[in-house]
Motif scaffolding. Structure first.
Motif, PDB file in Angstrom:
ATOM      1  N   ILE A 191      31.728  33.919  40.997  1.00 12.54           N
ATOM      2  CA  ILE A 191      31.145  34.487  42.211  1.00 12.54           C
ATOM      3  C   ILE A 191      32.284  34.842  43.155  1.00 12.54           C
ATOM      4  O   ILE A 191      33.421  34.377  42.983  1.00 12.54           O
ATOM      5  N   TYR A 205      33.036  35.785  47.607  1.00  8.40           N
ATOM      6  CA  TYR A 205      32.501  35.791  48.969  1.00  8.40           C
ATOM      7  C   TYR A 205      33.408  36.657  49.841  1.00  8.40           C
ATOM      8  O   TYR A 205      34.628  36.642  49.679  1.00  8.40           O
ATOM      9  N   ASP A 238      28.348  26.112  44.882  1.00  8.46           N
ATOM     10  CA  ASP A 238      28.639  26.922  43.701  1.00  8.46           C
ATOM     11  C   ASP A 238      29.627  26.225  42.769  1.00  8.46           C
ATOM     12  O   ASP A 238      29.498  26.302  41.540  1.00  8.46           O
ATOM     13  N   GLN A 252      27.656  23.370  40.995  1.00  8.32           N
ATOM     14  CA  GLN A 252      26.767  23.927  39.977  1.00  8.32           C
ATOM     15  C   GLN A 252      27.527  24.304  38.725  1.00  8.32           C
ATOM     16  O   GLN A 252      27.112  23.989  37.605  1.00  8.32           O
ATOM     17  N   ASN A 253      28.646  24.979  38.899  1.00  8.78           N
ATOM     18  CA  ASN A 253      29.430  25.427  37.750  1.00  8.78           C
ATOM     19  C   ASN A 253      30.006  24.255  36.966  1.00  8.78           C
ATOM     20  O   ASN A 253      29.960  24.231  35.728  1.00  8.78           O
TER      21      ASN A 253
END
Length: 205
Positions: free
Chosen positions: A181, A183, A195, A198-199
């Motif tokens: 991802i 930003y 994030d 989660q990864n």
């Protein structure tokens, strides 16, 4: 009457020139895009990143027209199996300075599972008399706690991206080099933390 008209015209020209300079400072110039294959970037701590751009299959539309697509189309690896986080910034950017303590917090939280790499681009978006000197001052004043990539290959990466829309720009790549991802702007620390968590959980780390 003619003098008044000339004065108004001169004021309009000066105002336009000032706005143009501010626009150029805020929005980096577009660069000609290039294809990346085994491009190496060396950080000042000796670590080397290898960047590859995925080739398009026949019949696919080119992915080189938008910044997100280009970032998603890159693979970034190093000698370490961790999440690589590229942080594009300029030394005059206040949001860039403001986000640094939050990046330090994330590094303290996740340790060796993540690695930040700062990529200053002052010299790529404008004229800078002493680029490395400006970066050194920024480093000292902000207690910068991440390796910096200052080598000339930054230019090749910047060209491949076609310039960037603003800073700070933060892009995450997984332990195998895959895009996760990115930003744009000063975003909440909690968003990056979520994030990352989660990864890492998906990979069982």
């Amino acid at each position: 009457m003619q003098l008044v008209g000339f004065g108004i015209l001169l004021m309009c020209l000066l105002m336009f020139s000032g706005c143009e300079e501010k626009t150029q400072e805020a929005m980096p110039l577009k660069k000609k895009q290039e294809f990346l294959e085994n491009l190496t970037l060396q950080a000042n701590n000796g670590e080397v990143l290898v960047i590859n751009q995925k080739r398009q299959e026949k019949g696919e539309f080119a992915l080189l027209e938008s910044k997100p697509s280009i970032l998603e189309n890159l693979s970034i690896t190093s000698g370490m199996r961790n999440i690589k986080i590229l942080v594009f910034f300029t030394t005059w950017c206040d949001p860039c300075k403001g986000i640094l303590p939050h990046l330090d917090n994330l590094k303290n939280q996740f340790g060796d599972k993540i690695a930040f790499f700062g990529i200053p681009i002052d010299d790529l978006v404008g004229d800078v008399e002493n680029f490395k000197g400006a970066v050194q001052v920024f480093n000292v004043e902000n207690l910068l706690n991440m390796p910096l990539i200052l080598d000339e290959n930054r230019t090749e990466l910047f060209k491949a991206l076609g310039g960037i829309e603003g800073v700070p720009l933060i892009a995450l790549y997984g332990e195998n080099g895959e895009y996760i991802i990115h930003y744009l702007g000063a975003i909440p620390e909690e968003m990056i933390e979520f994030d990352l968590t989660q990864n890492l959980e998906q990979k069982g780390l």
